[in-house]
Design a protein around this motif. Structure first.
Motif, PDB file in Angstrom:
ATOM      1  N   GLU A  94     -41.657  -9.796 -19.136  1.00 27.92           N
ATOM      2  CA  GLU A  94     -40.198  -9.921 -19.035  1.00 27.92           C
ATOM      3  C   GLU A  94     -39.770 -11.064 -19.950  1.00 27.92           C
ATOM      4  O   GLU A  94     -40.621 -11.757 -20.530  1.00 27.92           O
ATOM      5  CB  GLU A  94     -39.778 -10.171 -17.581  1.00 27.92           C
ATOM      6  CG  GLU A  94     -40.448 -11.377 -16.941  1.00 27.92           C
ATOM      7  CD  GLU A  94     -39.567 -12.606 -16.902  1.00 27.92           C
ATOM      8  OE1 GLU A  94     -38.466 -12.515 -16.373  1.00 27.92           O
ATOM      9  OE2 GLU A  94     -40.000 -13.661 -17.425  1.00 27.92           O
ATOM     10  N   THR A 130     -37.348 -13.716 -19.228  1.00 30.27           N
ATOM     11  CA  THR A 130     -36.763 -14.950 -18.691  1.00 30.27           C
ATOM     12  C   THR A 130     -37.669 -16.178 -18.820  1.00 30.27           C
ATOM     13  O   THR A 130     -37.222 -17.248 -19.237  1.00 30.27           O
ATOM     14  CB  THR A 130     -36.391 -14.745 -17.202  1.00 30.27           C
ATOM     15  OG1 THR A 130     -35.612 -13.551 -17.119  1.00 30.27           O
ATOM     16  CG2 THR A 130     -35.598 -15.904 -16.648  1.00 30.27           C
ATOM     17  N   ARG A 148     -45.854  -4.061 -19.079  1.00 33.26           N
ATOM     18  CA  ARG A 148     -46.347  -4.110 -17.687  1.00 33.26           C
ATOM     19  C   ARG A 148     -47.302  -2.952 -17.487  1.00 33.26           C
ATOM     20  O   ARG A 148     -46.970  -1.817 -17.829  1.00 33.26           O
ATOM     21  CB  ARG A 148     -45.173  -3.985 -16.687  1.00 33.26           C
ATOM     22  CG  ARG A 148     -44.227  -5.166 -16.753  1.00 33.26           C
ATOM     23  CD  ARG A 148     -43.120  -5.087 -15.703  1.00 33.26           C
ATOM     24  NE  ARG A 148     -42.062  -6.038 -16.013  1.00 33.26           N
ATOM     25  CZ  ARG A 148     -40.910  -6.128 -15.376  1.00 33.26           C
ATOM     26  NH1 ARG A 148     -40.658  -5.332 -14.356  1.00 33.26           N
ATOM     27  NH2 ARG A 148     -40.010  -7.029 -15.738  1.00 33.26           N
ATOM     28  N   GLU A 159     -48.098  -0.585 -15.479  1.00 35.18           N
ATOM     29  CA  GLU A 159     -47.648   0.163 -14.306  1.00 35.18           C
ATOM     30  C   GLU A 159     -48.068   1.614 -14.471  1.00 35.18           C
ATOM     31  O   GLU A 159     -48.442   2.043 -15.561  1.00 35.18           O
ATOM     32  CB  GLU A 159     -46.116   0.106 -14.211  1.00 35.18           C
ATOM     33  CG  GLU A 159     -45.586  -1.283 -13.930  1.00 35.18           C
ATOM     34  CD  GLU A 159     -44.117  -1.257 -13.548  1.00 35.18           C
ATOM     35  OE1 GLU A 159     -43.839  -0.998 -12.372  1.00 35.18           O
ATOM     36  OE2 GLU A 159     -43.269  -1.503 -14.415  1.00 35.18           O
ATOM     37  N   LEU A 199     -42.424   2.646 -18.211  1.00 35.66           N
ATOM     38  CA  LEU A 199     -43.396   2.626 -19.303  1.00 35.66           C
ATOM     39  C   LEU A 199     -44.233   1.361 -19.228  1.00 35.66           C
ATOM     40  O   LEU A 199     -43.910   0.438 -18.488  1.00 35.66           O
ATOM     41  CB  LEU A 199     -42.642   2.653 -20.639  1.00 35.66           C
ATOM     42  CG  LEU A 199     -41.942   3.976 -20.920  1.00 35.66           C
ATOM     43  CD1 LEU A 199     -40.483   3.736 -21.191  1.00 35.66           C
ATOM     44  CD2 LEU A 199     -42.605   4.677 -22.067  1.00 35.66           C
ATOM     45  N   GLU A 258     -29.285 -14.946 -20.573  1.00 32.65           N
ATOM     46  CA  GLU A 258     -29.586 -16.060 -19.656  1.00 32.65           C
ATOM     47  C   GLU A 258     -28.571 -17.169 -19.886  1.00 32.65           C
ATOM     48  O   GLU A 258     -28.176 -17.431 -21.029  1.00 32.65           O
ATOM     49  CB  GLU A 258     -30.994 -16.619 -19.910  1.00 32.65           C
ATOM     50  CG  GLU A 258     -32.103 -15.589 -20.081  1.00 32.65           C
ATOM     51  CD  GLU A 258     -32.510 -14.865 -18.794  1.00 32.65           C
ATOM     52  OE1 GLU A 258     -31.994 -15.214 -17.716  1.00 32.65           O
ATOM     53  OE2 GLU A 258     -33.338 -13.934 -18.876  1.00 32.65           O
ATOM     54  N   ARG A 267     -35.323  -8.067  -5.351  1.00 29.39           N
ATOM     55  CA  ARG A 267     -35.844  -8.213  -6.708  1.00 29.39           C
ATOM     56  C   ARG A 267     -37.354  -8.423  -6.712  1.00 29.39           C
ATOM     57  O   ARG A 267     -37.930  -8.941  -5.775  1.00 29.39           O
ATOM     58  CB  ARG A 267     -35.151  -9.357  -7.474  1.00 29.39           C
ATOM     59  CG  ARG A 267     -33.658  -9.319  -7.386  1.00 29.39           C
ATOM     60  CD  ARG A 267     -33.023  -8.423  -8.427  1.00 29.39           C
ATOM     61  NE  ARG A 267     -33.412  -8.767  -9.771  1.00 29.39           N
ATOM     62  CZ  ARG A 267     -33.991  -7.881 -10.618  1.00 29.39           C
ATOM     63  NH1 ARG A 267     -34.232  -6.648 -10.257  1.00 29.39           N
ATOM     64  NH2 ARG A 267     -34.297  -8.260 -11.828  1.00 29.39           N
ATOM     65  N   TYR A 297     -38.622 -15.820  -8.850  1.00 33.58           N
ATOM     66  CA  TYR A 297     -37.843 -17.010  -9.190  1.00 33.58           C
ATOM     67  C   TYR A 297     -36.401 -17.038  -8.695  1.00 33.58           C
ATOM     68  O   TYR A 297     -35.691 -17.999  -8.916  1.00 33.58           O
ATOM     69  CB  TYR A 297     -37.880 -17.303 -10.689  1.00 33.58           C
ATOM     70  CG  TYR A 297     -37.653 -16.144 -11.652  1.00 33.58           C
ATOM     71  CD1 TYR A 297     -36.488 -15.392 -11.634  1.00 33.58           C
ATOM     72  CD2 TYR A 297     -38.618 -15.845 -12.608  1.00 33.58           C
ATOM     73  CE1 TYR A 297     -36.295 -14.365 -12.545  1.00 33.58           C
ATOM     74  CE2 TYR A 297     -38.428 -14.823 -13.536  1.00 33.58           C
ATOM     75  CZ  TYR A 297     -37.261 -14.085 -13.496  1.00 33.58           C
ATOM     76  OH  TYR A 297     -37.077 -13.080 -14.398  1.00 33.58           O
ATOM     77  N   TYR A 298     -35.958 -15.989  -8.028  1.00 34.65           N
ATOM     78  CA  TYR A 298     -34.527 -15.943  -7.695  1.00 34.65           C
ATOM     79  C   TYR A 298     -34.146 -16.807  -6.503  1.00 34.65           C
ATOM     80  O   TYR A 298     -34.951 -17.082  -5.621  1.00 34.65           O
ATOM     81  CB  TYR A 298     -34.103 -14.501  -7.407  1.00 34.65           C
ATOM     82  CG  TYR A 298     -34.169 -13.634  -8.636  1.00 34.65           C
ATOM     83  CD1 TYR A 298     -33.245 -13.777  -9.669  1.00 34.65           C
ATOM     84  CD2 TYR A 298     -35.168 -12.683  -8.784  1.00 34.65           C
ATOM     85  CE1 TYR A 298     -33.307 -12.987 -10.804  1.00 34.65           C
ATOM     86  CE2 TYR A 298     -35.243 -11.893  -9.928  1.00 34.65           C
ATOM     87  CZ  TYR A 298     -34.310 -12.051 -10.927  1.00 34.65           C
ATOM     88  OH  TYR A 298     -34.384 -11.287 -12.049  1.00 34.65           O
TER      89      TYR A 298
HETATM   90  P1  HAM Z   1     -36.681  -6.646 -13.824  1.00 30.96           P
HETATM   91  O1  HAM Z   1     -35.882  -6.073 -12.706  1.00 30.96           O
HETATM   92  O2  HAM Z   1     -38.131  -6.760 -13.642  1.00 30.96           O
HETATM   93  O3  HAM Z   1     -36.034  -8.052 -14.168  1.00 30.96           O
HETATM   94  O4  HAM Z   1     -36.436  -5.790 -15.134  1.00 30.96           O
HETATM   95  C1  HAM Z   1     -35.126  -5.572 -15.608  1.00 30.96           C
HETATM   96  C2  HAM Z   1     -34.972  -4.116 -16.013  1.00 30.96           C
HETATM   97  O5  HAM Z   1     -35.985  -3.740 -16.947  1.00 30.96           O
HETATM   98  C3  HAM Z   1     -35.147  -3.126 -14.886  1.00 30.96           C
HETATM   99  O6  HAM Z   1     -33.953  -2.987 -14.150  1.00 30.96           O
HETATM  100  C4  HAM Z   1     -35.495  -1.855 -15.622  1.00 30.96           C
HETATM  101  O7  HAM Z   1     -34.314  -1.230 -16.112  1.00 30.96           O
HETATM  102  C5  HAM Z   1     -36.294  -2.381 -16.789  1.00 30.96           C
HETATM  103  N1  HAM Z   1     -37.730  -2.210 -16.535  1.00 30.96           N
HETATM  104  C6  HAM Z   1     -38.554  -2.983 -15.801  1.00 30.96           C
HETATM  105  N2  HAM Z   1     -39.802  -2.513 -15.800  1.00 30.96           N
HETATM  106  C7  HAM Z   1     -39.795  -1.395 -16.572  1.00 30.96           C
HETATM  107  C8  HAM Z   1     -40.785  -0.447 -16.975  1.00 30.96           C
HETATM  108  N3  HAM Z   1     -42.055  -0.558 -16.606  1.00 30.96           N
HETATM  109  N4  HAM Z   1     -40.398   0.586 -17.765  1.00 30.96           N
HETATM  110  C9  HAM Z   1     -39.119   0.706 -18.174  1.00 30.96           C
HETATM  111  N5  HAM Z   1     -38.147  -0.161 -17.822  1.00 30.96           N
HETATM  112  C10 HAM Z   1     -38.474  -1.195 -17.033  1.00 30.96           C
HETATM  113  C11 HAM Z   1     -36.461  -8.877 -15.152  1.00 30.96           C
HETATM  114  O8  HAM Z   1     -37.221  -8.537 -16.027  1.00 30.96           O
HETATM  115  C12 HAM Z   1     -35.777 -10.211 -15.134  1.00 30.96           C
HETATM  116  N6  HAM Z   1     -36.355 -11.018 -16.211  1.00 30.96           N
HETATM  117  C13 HAM Z   1     -34.276 -10.068 -15.280  1.00 30.96           C
HETATM  118  C14 HAM Z   1     -33.591 -11.387 -15.304  1.00 30.96           C
HETATM  119  C15 HAM Z   1     -33.156 -12.071 -16.376  1.00 30.96           C
HETATM  120  N7  HAM Z   1     -33.289 -12.111 -14.241  1.00 30.96           N
HETATM  121  C16 HAM Z   1     -32.692 -13.245 -14.625  1.00 30.96           C
HETATM  122  N8  HAM Z   1     -32.609 -13.210 -15.916  1.00 30.96           N
END
Ligand code: HAM
Length: 424
Positions: A80, A82, A111, A113, A120, A129, A257, A261-262
């Protein structure tokens, strides 16, 4: 033939317009709110994510692409954006600069997954941010930016904003105890992960996908009932701002979530158009992340959207795209005409027109067929007599009419007929 790794995707030129539409909307919208782009490395020290994202999260425990580099250091492909932005913010001394600090990014993330539609192993995110502001107005700004972005993509009517507060360290500790007390009698019937979560971070249990555990999570105490006065006031003010701005939301106490970290505000935009992976955007406030990374505490809020999921929604909704195809194809009948066509094409490009010409010594018929496939608006034919005359026979591909146009007037003619970029 070697095949693409599982869970990854090629973006083909035929899809480029869709991706660019999303990326341009991301940049333009973020910049309207004063966010500037930040780029950080694709890999970081593993420790950053272990501490930042949280060692009780699924991402850190199961999904990271972690390896030792040739120097024996453990590095990880970012799961991710952040944590990397937080590191860059601190490492570059920006904590002491103008606050709030606002940055956005367009990145690929990784990731491990189980792949499925919308999930993906390498995926793409648009994230934003904001550091330094503890006020609910900052949460509102992040949500307004996210919401405007989705409206820009013309999918605002197919997504729903879900909002929750998971409190601060103090009220979450009380809530954690309440959760432990609630889950304790069921622990033996719950999955192994949840038993670990019970010890490390019982809030994570609420996010368990295991049907056996979900049975118990449904009746669990709600964080909203445990908020301290400050957290409650923060949440109420945020809701008030969103009401005032006309942003519709649903308070959903189940949103916790997947990252550790939230604190306080958490939110997700979900859709019913693309199946199980329905969260297109998620984010929230994370006031303790910097502290967790041993930096000076600084409040922060942000979000990230998954570009592949947004594209699935746009596809499902049939959002029309303004794709720019070739303006003119220059067809040559013989070697000399082809040579002239190539030079003319180059001249037209200098005038900002998309111009293509034959590179395969094709017959005129085959050149027309190709120009048609390209979606060229005009075909300018050059043969022996045209060369002599210094003019091309220009066919409008949307009809059957054609006109003789002097080479030197070709650019103006095509621009005029296209009716665009005239003022420039
Ligand atoms: P997250 O919910 O893990 O948050 O990911 C944000 C978005 O990324 C998800 O809502 C989804 O649309 C997309 N996503 C996550 N994993 C996958 C995957 N394996 N394949 C496709 N799309 C995916 C974060 O990543 C935090 N860093 C968000 C954040 C920023 N919070 C604070 N600042």
């Amino acid at each position: 033939m070697i095949q693409i790794p599982k869970g990854t995707k090629d973006m083909l030129p035929s899809e480029a317009c869709l991706w660019h539409t999303v990326e341009n909307a991301a940049r333009e919208t973020a910049e309207l709110y004063g966010f500037k782009e930040i780029r950080t490395p694709t890999f970081e020290h593993t420790e950053l994510f272990a501490r930042g994202v949280g060692d009780a999260s699924d991402i850190v425990t199961k999904e990271m692409y972690t390896f030792l580099d040739k120097g024996g250091r453990s590095v990880t492909l970012r799961p991710e954006g952040t944590a990397g932005v937080a590191r860059a913010f601190v490492e570059n001394g920006l904590q002491g600069g103008a606050l709030p600090f606002k940055a956005y990014y367009l990145i690929s993330a990784f990731r491990y997954e189980r792949p499925q539609a919308g999930r993906l192993r390498e995926f793409h995110q648009f994230g934003a941010e904001l550091y330094g502001a503890a006020s609910p107005a900052a949460d509102a700004e992040a949500i307004l930016l996210a919401s405007r972005f989705l409206n820009e993509l013309q999918i605002g009517d197919r997504v729903e904003l879900r909002l929750n507060s998971i409190g601060c360290k103090t009220c979450r500790a009380r809530y954690g105890e309440a959760l432990r007390a609630y889950f304790k009698p069921h622990l033996s019937e719950m999955c192994e992960d949840c038993r670990t979560r019970y010890e490390k971070n019982p809030l994570r249990i609420l996010d368990c996908k295991n049907e056996g555990c979900k049975r118990f999570t449904e009746g669990a105490p709600r964080m909203l009932d445990y908020l301290c006065d400050d957290c409650r006031a923060h949440f109420e003010t945020l809701k008030g701002i969103l009401d005032g701005a006309g942003v519709a939301y649903t308070v959903d106490p189940r949103i916790v979530r997947g990252l550790d970290y939230y604190s306080r505000t958490v939110f997700e935009f979900t859709t019913d158009l693309i199946g199980a992976q329905s969260t297109v955007l998620g984010g929230g406030r994370y006031d303790t992340l910097l502290e967790q990374m041993d930096a000076k505490p600084t409040p922060a809020v942000g979000f990230a959207a998954g570009l592949e999921r947004l594209i699935l929604v746009m596809d499902a909704k049939g959002v029309p795209l303004a794709e720019r195809t070739s303006d003119v194809y220059l067809a040559g009948l013989d070697a000399a005409s082809r040579g002239r066509a190539l030079l003319l094409a180059e001249q037209l490009r200098g005038e900002g027109l998309i111009a293509e010409c034959d590179l395969m010594d094709r017959s005129l018929k085959a050149q027309f067929k190709y120009a048609d496939k390209l979606g060229a608006a005009f075909v300018a034919v050059i043969g022996e007599s045209e060369l002599e005359e210094g003019a091309a026979e220009v066919r409008d591909m949307s009809g059957s009419s054609s006109e003789r146009v002097k080479f030197e007037a070709l650019a103006q003619y095509i621009k005029g007929r296209l009716g665009r970029r005239e003022e420039k």
